[in-house]
Design a protein around this motif. Sequence first.
Motif, PDB file in Angstrom:
ATOM      1  N   ASN A 274      -5.167  19.205  -7.045  1.00 53.06           N
ATOM      2  CA  ASN A 274      -4.583  18.050  -6.358  1.00 53.06           C
ATOM      3  C   ASN A 274      -4.335  16.962  -7.382  1.00 53.06           C
ATOM      4  O   ASN A 274      -5.153  16.763  -8.284  1.00 53.06           O
TER       5      ASN A 274
ATOM      6  N   PRO B 171      -1.280  18.177  -3.015  1.00 55.90           N
ATOM      7  CA  PRO B 171      -1.732  19.525  -3.347  1.00 55.90           C
ATOM      8  C   PRO B 171      -0.696  20.274  -4.188  1.00 55.90           C
ATOM      9  O   PRO B 171       0.512  20.167  -3.964  1.00 55.90           O
TER      10      PRO B 171
ATOM     11  N   SER C 190      -7.802  13.578   1.347  1.00 59.14           N
ATOM     12  CA  SER C 190      -9.003  14.303   0.941  1.00 59.14           C
ATOM     13  C   SER C 190     -10.221  13.424   1.193  1.00 59.14           C
ATOM     14  O   SER C 190     -10.217  12.233   0.878  1.00 59.14           O
TER      15      SER C 190
END
Length: 112
Positions: free
Chosen positions: A13, A59, A44
């Motif tokens: 990420n 991502p 996240s």
Amino acid sequence: MTGSSQILLVLTNFPNDTSARELAEMLVDRRLAACINILQGCTSVYRWQGLTETASEVPVLIKTTRQRYEAVEQAIKSLHPYELPEIIAVPVDNGLSAYLQWIAHETTETDT
């Protein structure tokens, strides 16, 4: 030809689309990855240094081979702004044979 057990899906990420694209272009240009998917942003939630943190991230899915993994890992670490970037490599056990062959071909070093 590389068998499917030699193909990896590497997950990471990045904090923004710009840094994710920089990584993707570098990895493909250097033949370290055959294809990279930069997904839509996500949220996240994670524990870091004893605190629960929340971050917006992008991502990135990297298709490569075991042979190229170390170089991919080093490239991510060199470009990543995080102290501890997420880098997870998942072996590909099955997939369309022609696609897996393409990954192997595109990540083979050449003199050209």
